[in-house]
Structure formats: C-alpha cells, structure tokens
Design an enzyme around this catalytic site. Structure first.
Site, PDB file in Angstrom:
ATOM      1  N   HIS A 483       0.936  -1.309   0.024  1.00 54.17           N
ATOM      2  CA  HIS A 483      -0.043   0.093  -0.083  1.00 54.17           C
ATOM      3  C   HIS A 483       0.855   1.457   0.006  1.00 54.17           C
ATOM      4  O   HIS A 483       0.196   2.314  -0.010  1.00 54.17           O
ATOM      5  CB  HIS A 483      -1.041  -0.001   1.314  1.00 54.17           C
ATOM      6  N   ASP A 487      -2.072   2.152  -4.599  1.00 58.30           N
ATOM      7  CA  ASP A 487      -3.451   2.797  -3.647  1.00 58.30           C
ATOM      8  C   ASP A 487      -4.662   1.780  -4.046  1.00 58.30           C
ATOM      9  O   ASP A 487      -4.657   0.703  -4.949  1.00 58.30           O
ATOM     10  CB  ASP A 487      -4.062   3.837  -4.497  1.00 58.30           C
TER      11      ASP A 487
END
Length: 512
Positions: A483, A487
């Site tokens: 992450h 995204d």
C-alpha cells in the site's frame, strides 16, 4: 619449526566468533586439513582445518573464548619433511605422530593431489551447507561425476569432480557450512589414486573406531553436546544419512532419559512450555533447511517492511475452460506442450500491469522504480519449500513459449536443478494455491515486489446470469499489494482488468 593456526575469514560484516569446540588437544597428531576446532558466529558455524600436518602444540584460544578475524588460535609443530624417518617428538605420542606422518606421505606416492572447491554460488550468496556426499573416501570417480550437493538459501548446487581419480579426505562433512571458494575435499589422480582412503584411515584411527564403521562423522555440534552430557555415541540413535548423529538426536536422547538439561543445551531456541517426558519422547526435532530458514525470514520481512493489504475478486473461468478444451489437442500437437491455465493468467496479468504500472514497481530507498517490462515469477512448491522461478520478458512471449518455460522450470524446481539466475529479477509473482485445493487465501508479497496474485480452486457455484441462477466454474482471485506504492483504486483496477481478460480471452488477442 611451527605453524600458526589463525581465525579464518568469517563472512561479510562478521568480525568475531566464539571458540565452541576443540576436536584435538595439545600433543595430538593432526593431518593437513583435518578439523581442529569449531567457531560459532552470530550467523554460522565455521570449522577450522589444520594448515599443515604435525602435532598440535599450545592452544591459545580455549573453548568459550571470543576471537577476532586472523587471531591466533593454536600452534602446530611440524613433524618434519615427507622423507623424514622420525617426526619431532611431542608429548610422548609416537603412534599418533606416525599416523599423522603416514597421512601426510600417502598422497605423495604417485599421482597428484588436487582440491575440490566450492563453486560460485550466485549473486549475493556467500555460503552454503553441505547437504549430501554421493561418494565416500576411497571411491573412484570420473571427471565431472557428481561428488556432493550443496544447499544455499535459494537453490541446491551439485559439485562435480574436477578430474578422474580417487576421492581422498572429505574436508567439509555433511551439515557443515562452507563459503564460496572454500575447500570441500581432496582428490588423488594418476598412480596414487588408490591411496587416499588408507591415508584417511591412518590419520584418524580413533575417530574410525569411535564411529563404529560409519562413513561420515557425527555433526560437530552433536559431538560437543554428547561430551557435555556424558553420552556415548552408542546411547544415541542417529537420524542423519548413514546413521550420522545430529544435535537433534542427542537432544532426543537426553529427553528420553528424563534429563532436565535439554533446555540448557539449546539456548538459542524459543522457550517452550514444559513438555511431559512421555510426550517429549514421541516428538521429533528436525533442523530447518537453509531454504526453509530463508523462506521464513523473507516472508516475515515482507510482513514487517511492507504495508501489505489484500483485495479480492472472482472470475468466471468458463470462457477459458471452453477455449482450452477446444484447442488443447491441436495446441499440444503443434507446440509439444500442454495448454494450461497459467499462460492465460500470465498474459492477463501482463496486460493489467502495463495499465496499472505501480503494481509492477518497487521501492528503492526514497524512490519508486517503475519497470517497463514484466519478469513474471511463478511460485512452485517443491519438497524442500517454495521457490519462484522467473519467466523473463513474459509480456513479449506467446502462450506456447510461456507454457514451455513454466513446464521446464517447474520440473527443474522440483528436482532442485534451478540456477540462481532463474530465480532473480522477478517484478511480479503469481501463486497458484488452487492446485492444492485452496478456495481462498491472502498471499504474502515476494519482496521487493509490490504485488502478488493468488489463484485458487475452480469450483462450481450458483451465479445469476441473464436473470437466471446457473452453476458456473468460479475462481476467487486475491491480490496482495504494498500500500506504500499501490493505492486501493490501482489494486482494484488491476484485478478487474485480469477478470475481464479471463472472462473474455479475445481481449488478450486484441490487446484490450
């Protein structure tokens, strides 16, 4: 004249070690390259061989002492030249000194003595564990015949004989750790090829008698533990190759006799709750292989270092299954390889990765490295553990080329024949847990990659198609991603693109 025994190079970033065990005592006769002592570092165990034949004199660094690289460990008094009739007297050990002299002279009677060295192990790999010796001292070998197998963090490496002759002394026994360029054994070529076995027997008569006819020595750590606990080899059942006694075997013998000492014998292990004696006797301790240790370390590092998250979707595999059923015979006849599901997933992922490039990127310090190519890692389960061979430039390959590479590398992975180069440089990984029946899972990243796709079992489930409930062959897909780079929008988009390509394989042909 005397020769100094010093601490060898201990490895990158390792500057000191602890003297764990001395296998010889002052006054003992030693042969060239015979193991004198064992050093322990925070990473590996290092055995120190005798630099020359002679008699062990003063031990400068006793057991338990901490020593630095090149520190003086002991002194060996040489027994004289090869033609000398009388060795230097040393502490009244004439029989052992004569044996050492015989061991030194034997290889010189015709033929050449050559060294078997540890080959280059691959990029960033500096050490290996001797897994298996296929030959024993005294065996005749042909040039390029396999002598032993080494196990590194990533692959197994076979070591061929550099020439034809007879295998002499084995310098690195099974279970020992060796460095790239280190010595594994001695060989004799030419007329003296039949001598090494006798020389080895002469150089260590006490050890031969102690091992009760075994072809290999017990593990040094096992011998140390037996000495500490007052056990003889006859009291321990060896589980290693050819009955070799391992440290775990000694620990089991201690547990079986209800000794309270097992916890103290392995301080490095995570403390366990007390185990009843009857349960301890039924347990088995097996040392993790280097490959398994590396898998454990890298998977934990991935969890600790990446902001790992998993998103899921499902795909109707009907279109792929129909296409495969229609063309599989023709495909195999033309290309000589079966048409599997993996090539469809590789192609689908390649298309999706170019649309969502951050899934194909990695973090390097404070920079993100975007890759304009796809080196597809395909996870393969082997008896030794999970390995990930890489299909290079998968985005440029057709279905047949992908299937051929996957089939070939999968076979060699299971045989332990993969090279280091074939498992390096991957930019994205596919893991197929469905072959084992997994319905859903969250795969762990293969660092430094930022994405891994988990495939799962194809199972018929009720789905609504055109307003009707019908049974469809469905598969859950899982994308684990970092992450920090990817995204949620990018991860979901990637999975949707893979789903679309698989549910309508024509999109792959038209690059949609």
């Amino acid at each position: 004249m005397s020769t100094e025994v010093r601490v060898p190079t201990l490895g990158e970033s390792v500057t000191e070690a602890t003297v764990a065990t001395w296998f010889k005592k002052p006054g003992d006769s030693v042969a060239a390259d015979e193991m004198l002592c064992e050093l322990e570092t925070d990473k590996v165990t290092v055995e120190v061989p005798a630099p020359t034949a002679g008699v062990l004199g003063e031990i400068v660094a006793e057991e338990g002492a901490t020593v630095g690289v090149d520190a003086l460990l002991a002194v060996i008094a040489e027994a004289g030249s090869a033609g000398s009739e009388q060795p230097e007297p040393r502490k009244g050990k004439p029989a052992e000194a004569a044996a050492g002299k015989a061991a030194k002279e034997a290889p010189a009677k015709g033929g050449d003595t050559i060294e078997v060295m540890v080959p280059t192990l691959g990029e960033s790999v500096t050490e290996a564990t001797v897994s298996t010796w296929f030959k024993k001292p005294g065996d005749a070998v042909e040039a390029d015949e396999m002598l032993c197998e080494l196990e590194t963090d990533k692959v197994s490496v076979e070591v061929p004989a550099p020439a034809s002759g007879t295998l002499g002394e084995i310098l690195a026994a099974e279970g020992s750790t060796v460095e790239a360029g280190g010595k594994l054994a001695l060989m004799t070529t030419g007329e003296g090829a039949a001598k090494p076995a006798k020389a080895e027997a002469a150089s260590a008569p006490a050890e031969t008698a102690r091992s009760a006819g075994k072809d290999v020595e017990d593990a040094p750590s096992a011998k140390k533990l037996m000495a500490e606990k007052g056990l003889s080899p006859d009291q321990v059942q060896g589980s290693g190759r050819d009955g070799r006694i391992m440290k775990e075997d000694v620990q089991k013998a201690i547990a079986a006799t209800s000794s309270p000492a097992p916890q103290a014998s392995a301080p490095a292990q995570t403390p366990r709750a007390p185990v009843p004696a009857e349960d301890a006797a039924r347990e088995e301790r097996v040392k993790m292989t280097r490959l398994r240790q590396t898998i454990a370390r890298r998977l934990k590092e991935a969890q600790n270092n990446a902001a790992m998250l998993t998103t899921y979707n499902e795909v109707d595999m009907g279109a792929v299954m129909d296409l495969r059923k229609e063309y599989k015979d023709l495909f195999e006849k033309k290309h000589g390889v079966k048409l599997g599901f993996m090539s469809f997933f590789v192609k689908a992922c390649c298309h999706a990765l170019f649309e969502v490039p951050e899934v194909n990127a990695e973090i390097d310090g404070t920079e993100v490295v975007y890759k304009n190519y796809v080196n597809m890692g395909v996870a393969v389960g082997t008896p030794s553990g999970l390995v990930v061979p890489v299909v290079r430039n998968a985005h440029e390959l057709g279905f047949a080329a992908i299937e051929k590479q996957i089939a070939e590398m999968g076979l060699r992975a299971r045989d332990g024949k993969l090279s280091m180069a074939e498992m390096q440089g991957g930019s994205f990984t596919i893991s197929n847990g469905g072959v084992y029946g997994s319905l859903m899972s969250s795969p762990i990243l293969n660092p430094p990659q930022s994405g891994i796709l988990g495939m799962h079992k194809i199972q018929e489930r009720p789905m609504v198609v055109g307003g009707q409930i019908v049974a469809r062959p469905m598969m859950y897909l899982a994308l684990s991603y970092d992450h920090r780079i990817v995204d949620g929008k990018g991860a979901v988009t990637f999975l949707v693109r893979v789903k679309e390509a698989l549910e309508d394989p024509r999109r792959l042909l038209m690059d949609l």
